[in-house]
Design an enzyme around this catalytic site. Structure first.
Site, PDB file in Angstrom:
ATOM      1  CE  LYS A 112      -4.298  -1.652   1.971  1.00 24.62           C
ATOM      2  NZ  LYS A 112      -5.261  -1.508   3.057  1.00 24.62           N
ATOM      3  CE  LYS A 197      -7.067  -7.902  -0.300  1.00 23.81           C
ATOM      4  NZ  LYS A 197      -7.216  -7.743   1.112  1.00 23.81           N
ATOM      5  CE  LYS A 200     -14.514  -3.626   2.627  1.00 18.73           C
ATOM      6  NZ  LYS A 200     -13.281  -3.588   3.437  1.00 18.73           N
TER       7      LYS A 200
HETATM    8  P1  AMP Z   1     -11.348  -5.880   4.717  1.00 22.62           P
HETATM    9  O1  AMP Z   1     -12.306  -5.611   3.626  1.00 22.62           O
HETATM   10  O2  AMP Z   1      -9.937  -5.733   4.256  1.00 22.62           O
HETATM   11  O3  AMP Z   1     -11.641  -5.160   5.972  1.00 22.62           O
HETATM   12  O4  AMP Z   1     -11.519  -7.420   5.064  1.00 22.62           O
HETATM   13  C1  AMP Z   1     -12.540  -7.939   5.901  1.00 22.62           C
HETATM   14  C2  AMP Z   1     -12.442  -9.448   5.920  1.00 22.62           C
HETATM   15  O5  AMP Z   1     -12.689  -9.992   4.615  1.00 22.62           O
HETATM   16  C3  AMP Z   1     -11.049  -9.957   6.318  1.00 22.62           C
HETATM   17  O6  AMP Z   1     -11.215 -11.123   7.122  1.00 22.62           O
HETATM   18  C4  AMP Z   1     -10.414 -10.313   5.009  1.00 22.62           C
HETATM   19  O7  AMP Z   1      -9.434 -11.312   5.136  1.00 22.62           O
HETATM   20  C5  AMP Z   1     -11.605 -10.811   4.219  1.00 22.62           C
HETATM   21  N1  AMP Z   1     -11.371 -10.618   2.764  1.00 22.62           N
HETATM   22  C6  AMP Z   1     -11.251  -9.437   2.113  1.00 22.62           C
HETATM   23  N2  AMP Z   1     -11.055  -9.635   0.800  1.00 22.62           N
HETATM   24  C7  AMP Z   1     -11.026 -10.988   0.616  1.00 22.62           C
HETATM   25  C8  AMP Z   1     -10.854 -11.840  -0.528  1.00 22.62           C
HETATM   26  N3  AMP Z   1     -10.677 -11.339  -1.748  1.00 22.62           N
HETATM   27  N4  AMP Z   1     -10.889 -13.184  -0.336  1.00 22.62           N
HETATM   28  C9  AMP Z   1     -11.094 -13.704   0.903  1.00 22.62           C
HETATM   29  N5  AMP Z   1     -11.255 -12.960   2.011  1.00 22.62           N
HETATM   30  C10 AMP Z   1     -11.226 -11.621   1.882  1.00 22.62           C
END
Ligand code: AMP
Ligand code: TRP
Length: 332
Positions: A112, A197, A200
């Site tokens: 990042k 991956k 968002k």
């Molecule tokens: P975040 O959106 O980064 O706050 O992630 C929230 C949760 O979603 C965390 O447990 C991440 O590991 C999971 N997560 C986010 N993106 C992915 C993805 N592409 N595949 C699997 N898990 C994800």
């Protein structure tokens, strides 16, 4: 009873990656088998350039989606991180336990910070210290398990290291947490770029399925997914990552296994079509319930108020103990 904590950042609309990697298991398993807390970790959304009004909006939307997905406030605690002061209080103490070398080794920071610099933006100090705040989120509750997608493994490892180090230096205060991951789809990949991956806030949203996308939009995105140049349907993450991602999605939606599914298809088109329909059906109830919850914002406010109260009650004694263990004079 086992304690579980996990969180989600309000930095964008929730994706299928969030759902399959984390939220679905919180709903189906974690809230039933443990004393579980799930937090909208809004302080973490301030580590990169952000629009305040958007963070507010996304926080409410994420909380609404968690309830729509099936988190039951009678069974678990749903709350907003910034409404519970203990996170920031403990984070500072843990900054006095972590080292700058540990922070600079974090993969997410490296990625990042490069991206921010390339975009001509400065890198916020909080982006570097973010994993310490995340460790505080986890340790403040005496957490045993942290259900997350695979991208968070290194951060949970740091929380473990800090807990062990703190306990050795200052006496036993923290439980030592461990990460747990779903069996399939622990890392959902971008449909347009299956080697990175599904996140968002990617610029090209064509490869991201959002939980609130219309059914037709979901179908279109999956039908247009980048696949590999072979012709056979095989499950091989290294050689055919696009196909493997589709097979992971279909497996996650149907409960079948990827290799068996691969063997039952002889064209990419048919696989995409079935995957699209399976994902649409998987998300349908979430979207429908989201509309119901969104129509009653007062209910969300009540859930979050109660959640924050409960969370404070759990975190306060742990964080107070950490203050005393480190030698800070108790307030009388
Ligand atoms: P975040 O959106 O980064 O706050 O992630 C929230 C949760 O979603 C965390 O447990 C991440 O590991 C999971 N997560 C986010 N993106 C992915 C993805 N592409 N595949 C699997 N898990 C994800
Ligand atoms: N860092 C996590 C992510 O990007 C979000 C998060 C913050 C979290 N604090 C947490 C996850 C505590 C689990 C436990 O996804």
């Amino acid at each position: 009873m086992k304690r579980i904590f996990s969180g989600i950042k309000p930095t964008g609309h929730l994706t299928l990656g969030n759902y399959l990697g984390a939220v679905r298991r919180w709903v189906e398993v974690d809230q039933h088998q443990a004393d579980a807390l799930f937090s909208i970790v809004d302080l973490h959304a301030l580590t990169v350039e952000h629009d305040p009004a958007r963070v507010t909006r996304l926080s409410r939307q994420a909380a609404t989606l968690l309830l729509a997905a099936g988190l039951d406030p009678e069974r678990c605690t749903v709350f907003v991180q910034s409404q519970v002061d203990e996170h920031a209080r403990l984070s500072y103490l843990l900054e006095c336990v972590a080292t700058d070398g540990e922070m600079r080794r974090m993969i997410q920071y490296k990625e990042k910070s490069v991206r921010a610099r390339e975009a001509g933006q400065s890198v916020r100090l909080s982006l570097l210290t973010y994993p310490v705040l995340m460790a505080a989120d986890i340790l403040a509750y005496g957490t045993d398990e942290v259900p997350v997608g695979e991208d968070q493994t290194q951060h949970v490892e740091l929380a473990r290291d800090l807990a062990v180090r703190f306990n050795q230096r200052y006496g036993q205060v923290f439980a030592v947490p461990r990460a747990t991951h779903p069996k399939v789809a622990a890392r959902v990949m971008d449909l347009q770029d299956p080697t990175s991956k599904m996140g968002k806030s990617h610029e090209n949203t064509g490869g991201i399925v959002y939980l609130l996308d219309d059914a037709d939009v979901v179908r279109r995105k999956i039908m247009r997914a980048v696949t590999d140049s072979g012709r056979e349907v095989v499950y091989d993450r290294a050689a055919a990552p696009g196909l493997a991602n589709l097979l992971d999605l279909l497996a996650a939606a149907t409960g079948e296994d990827q290799a068996g599914l691969a063997a039952s298809y002889d064209s990419y088109g048919a696989l995409k079509k079935d995957t699209a329909e399976a994902v649409v059906e998987l998300l349908r109830p979430v979207r429908e319930r989201h509309a119901e919850f969104a129509a009653d914002p007062g209910q969300l406010d009540r859930v979050l108020r109660l959640g924050a109260e409960r969370a404070r009650g759990m975190a306060r004694p742990v964080v107070d103990r950490a203050y005393r263990a480190m030698g800070l004079l108790p307030a009388v």
